[in-house]
Design a protein around this motif. Structure first.
Motif, PDB file in Angstrom:
ATOM      1  N   UNK A  59       0.850  -1.199   0.000  1.00  0.00           N
ATOM      2  CA  UNK A  59       0.000   0.000   0.000  1.00  0.00           C
ATOM      3  C   UNK A  59       0.885   1.249   0.000  1.00  0.00           C
ATOM      4  N   UNK A  60       0.369   2.301  -0.604  1.00  0.00           N
ATOM      5  CA  UNK A  60       1.076   3.588  -0.612  1.00  0.00           C
ATOM      6  C   UNK A  60       0.856   4.253   0.756  1.00  0.00           C
ATOM      7  N   UNK A  61       1.906   4.853   1.310  1.00  0.00           N
ATOM      8  CA  UNK A  61       1.796   5.477   2.628  1.00  0.00           C
ATOM      9  C   UNK A  61       2.507   6.824   2.590  1.00  0.00           C
ATOM     10  N   UNK A  62       1.792   7.841   2.997  1.00  0.00           N
ATOM     11  CA  UNK A  62       2.357   9.189   3.006  1.00  0.00           C
ATOM     12  C   UNK A  62       2.051   9.816   4.370  1.00  0.00           C
ATOM     13  N   UNK A  63       3.042  10.504   4.933  1.00  0.00           N
ATOM     14  CA  UNK A  63       2.856  11.211   6.201  1.00  0.00           C
ATOM     15  C   UNK A  63       2.813  12.703   5.923  1.00  0.00           C
TER      16      UNK A  63
END
Length: 106
Positions: free
Chosen positions: A42-46
């Motif tokens: 999954x793509x994960x961005x903070x």
């Protein structure tokens, strides 16, 4: 049962701020779920809501971080949110709502 959506199309956006104890726990829950459930696909961005350029998110979530958005690249108009304290199981339930993963056996 319809085919599940590939995990690589799941977008996870984690809204946080510095020195936030709840954010540390929520971030760990999100990261461990992403690794265990999606094989880290999954793509994960903070997003730090206090960083320049994130004023929109600051205004929306200044009193609500941590917040996790889950959405599918196939339907970015539907965003499911988790706020404050959330568990890996709750993340999985939201992903399932979007069409990712498999329901638990009965």
């Amino acid at each position: 049962m319809p085919p599940k959506i590939p995990w690589s199309l799941l977008r996870m956006t984690f809204f946080t701020k510095k020195d936030c104890g709840l954010c540390s726990t929520a971030s760990l829950n999100a990261a461990s779920w992403k690794l265990a459930a999606t094989g880290n696909k999954a793509q994960f961005k903070t997003v730090d809501i206090f960083e320049p350029g994130n004023e929109k998110w600051h205004d929306a979530y200044v009193f609500d971080v941590p917040v996790l958005h889950l959405e599918s690249e196939q339907d970015p108009s539907k965003i499911l949110k988790l706020m404050h304290r959330f568990t890996p199981e709750e993340i999985g339930a939201k992903a399932l709502e979007l069409g990712f993963g498999e329901p638990p056996p009965k």
